[in-house]
Scaffold this active site. Structure first.
Site, short mmCIF file in Angstrom:
data_model
loop_
_atom_site.label_atom_id
_atom_site.label_comp_id
_atom_site.label_asym_id
_atom_site.label_seq_id
_atom_site.Cartn_x
_atom_site.Cartn_y
_atom_site.Cartn_z
N GLY A 298 0.83 -1.20 0.00
CA GLY A 298 0.00 0.00 0.00
C GLY A 298 0.86 1.24 0.00
N GLY A 299 1.95 1.18 -0.77
CA GLY A 299 2.98 2.21 -0.72
C GLY A 299 2.69 3.45 -1.53
N ASP A 321 0.29 -1.22 -4.79
CA ASP A 321 -0.89 -0.38 -4.52
C ASP A 321 -1.92 -0.64 -5.61
OD1 ASP A 321 -2.63 1.93 -3.71
OD2 ASP A 321 -0.90 2.37 -2.46
N PHE A 354 -4.11 -5.23 -0.46
CA PHE A 354 -3.58 -5.81 0.78
C PHE A 354 -4.63 -6.62 1.54
CE2 PHE A 354 -3.68 -1.03 1.65
CZ PHE A 354 -5.00 -0.99 2.05
N ARG A 369 3.12 1.82 5.61
CA ARG A 369 3.16 3.21 6.04
C ARG A 369 1.79 3.84 5.85
NH1 ARG A 369 6.67 8.39 3.86
NH2 ARG A 369 5.48 8.05 1.95
N HIS A 373 -3.89 3.05 9.88
CA HIS A 373 -4.74 4.11 10.45
C HIS A 373 -5.95 4.40 9.57
CE1 HIS A 373 -2.88 7.97 8.43
NE2 HIS A 373 -3.16 7.05 7.55
#
EC number: 2.1.1.283
Length: 486
Positions: A298-299, A321, A354, A369, A373
């Site tokens: 998920g970069g 991604d 992901f 990263r 969240h």
């Protein structure tokens, strides 16, 4: 309303706080002097180092402590009712900055002699904002210390606004928080009390959907192509990107345009990463990993890998991604930012969700990263479980996230000195602001150490260490639970 007298305890705390400020001031002045000498040496040698992008550990600690102390000072000496009114109106600070950044005022001011400044009427003609209204906005920003007034209705950059000059990624971050994220936050009070959305942690039932007028997840919405007139009139609460009023996007052959929020989001992740991510380049022992394979899950467009690739030339990367994001990375980001890494095939790009098992098995490092969240606990356990399936016993997972402390402290985190809030209070405002932004936009969560331990354990992982960095964002190192006990 009668004023309340201050107590002896308040007086003691005031003296303690001013003493902390005095000590931090001496440290900061000494470190500024050291930096000046270091910069001279680096300039003559032509070599770059951490000190060019990060404060020293001593300076960072003094900075966050003095900022926390200033917040404590305001709490102690302010008239309570006045302080309440100040906080109630602080949303206008972000609106004023958003307006200035949207119209590129830092760049316009930098286009001529910054010391002499620019008359507001000239700024008005170049921004499209009526000059008296613009002057009031800039006076507000000057009072906040964000710009500088050098004469009657004459304005210039200062060291704060100057960091936005020719800095599209940082500008994009301000645009991101000031557009759809701000509108979502405006709807948060309503959705918190709604019996449907209030208790929900679903990514499609948030204040953001209520503001935008869609049932789609945010990531699908920003990838849409729509009629040009839909960009500024969604029919709901969200007004779109203001600059489109003066600078409309030309449609493609299909008569449609891409939502500008997608490009803004990609650049914003680079910009925010540079602000808080430089510490993660230097405060973790990457050099000891030699030519390790780092999978950035998920970069995005690979903003962090860009930073790492320039400092540690032996590291190899796979950036994963969604398809449109990977396309943006391949076509417009890496060819400009690090074409050598593309040529040498040190970096690969992979479309991947992901929520599926990671196709790269046994990598040295899996890097997450600002992913967790975005999601509530059940989603996070799903994401982490799929990474764990692909991890070898030697693999490690690095989670780059804010680790939330509270004002009473946490045994896993460093606390500020008394009488300051244990979480450094004022210094941590941005962290708590982003937590509420996540809540409003996607039902995401910024987590405490215990909350991280809970989701890691549920996914068959164990927390090995929290790397507290020179940043408001930390690195959490996790391993397979069975590897830790083997």
């Amino acid at each position: 309303m009668e004023r309340q007298p201050k107590s002896l305890s308040d007086a003691v705390q005031l003296l303690q706080t001013t003493e902390i400020i005095s000590k931090c001031t001496q440290t900061i002045i000494a470190e500024w002097s050291n930096e000046a000498e270091t910069f001279k040496k680096r300039a003559s040698s032509g070599r770059a180092g951490a000190e060019l992008v990060l404060p020293s550990h001593e300076l960072f600690n003094a900075q966050r402590t003095i900022t926390a102390a200033i917040g404590k000072l305001i709490e102690l000496v302010s008239e309570p009712s006045v302080r309440i009114l100040e906080i109630a109106g602080q949303y206008q600070e972000s609106r004023a900055l958003y307006i200035a950044v949207e119209r590129r005022i830092p760049d316009i001011l930098a286009s001529q002699d910054n010391e002499g400044g620019m008359p507001v009427k000239e700024l008005s003609s170049r921004t499209g904002i009526e000059y008296r209204k613009l002057s009031r906005i800039l006076r507000y920003l000057c009072s906040m210390g964000t710009f500088r007034q050098v004469g009657p209705d004459v304005f210039a950059n200062n060291t704060i606004s100057a960091c936005l000059v020719a800095n599209e990624p940082l500008r994009a971050y301000v645009r991101l928080t000031g557009s759809e994220a701000f509108t979502a936050s405006d709807r948060l009070p309503k959705t918190l009390l709604d019996p449907s959305t209030g208790p929900s942690y679903d990514v499609t039932r948030t204040a953001w959907q209520d503001a935008i007028g869609t049932t789609k997840p945010r990531w699908e919405w920003i990838e849409e192509r729509v009629e040009p007139d839909k960009l500024l009139d969604s029919g709901y609460h969200y007004p779109g990107i203001p600059s489109l009023i003066l600078e409309p996007q030309p449609p493609g052959e299909d008569g449609l345009v891409a939502r500008p929020e997608l490009e803004i989001m990609g650049l914003a992740m680079v910009g925010g990463g540079r602000v808080f991510g430089a510490a993660h380049v230097f405060d973790f022992p990457w050099a000891s990993l030699d030519n390790a394979l780092v999978v950035d899950v998920g970069g995005g467009v690979g903003g962090f890998a860009l930073q790492l690739s320039k400092v540690y030339p032996d590291l190899r990367f796979v950036i994963q991604d969604r398809g449109p994001v990977i396309q943006q990375a391949l076509e417009s980001v890496w060819p400009n930012e690090n074409p050598a890494a593309l040529k040498d095939q040190r970096v690969q790009f992979m479309e991947h969700s992901f929520f599926d098992k990671n196709p790269v098995e046994g990598a040295d490092v899996y890097y997450l990263r600002y992913v967790l969240h975005d999601w509530s606990d059940d989603y996070c356990v799903n994401i982490l479980s799929h990474i764990r399936e692909s991890m070898a016993p030697h693999s490690r997972l690095l989670i780059c996230e804010q680790v939330m402390n509270t004002t009473i402290g946490d045994p896993d985190l460093t606390s500020a000195p008394a009488p300051l809030p244990a979480n450094y209070g004022f210094h941590a405002r941005f962290s708590h602001s982003r937590d509420l932004t996540m809540m409003a936009a996607i039902n995401g969560i910024e987590r405490t150490p215990e909350e991280f331990k809970t989701i890691l354990k549920s996914a068959g992982l164990a927390l090995k260490q929290i790397w507290e960095c020179r940043s408001q964002v930390s690195l959490l190192e996790a391993v397979r639970a069975d590897a830790r006990t083997a």
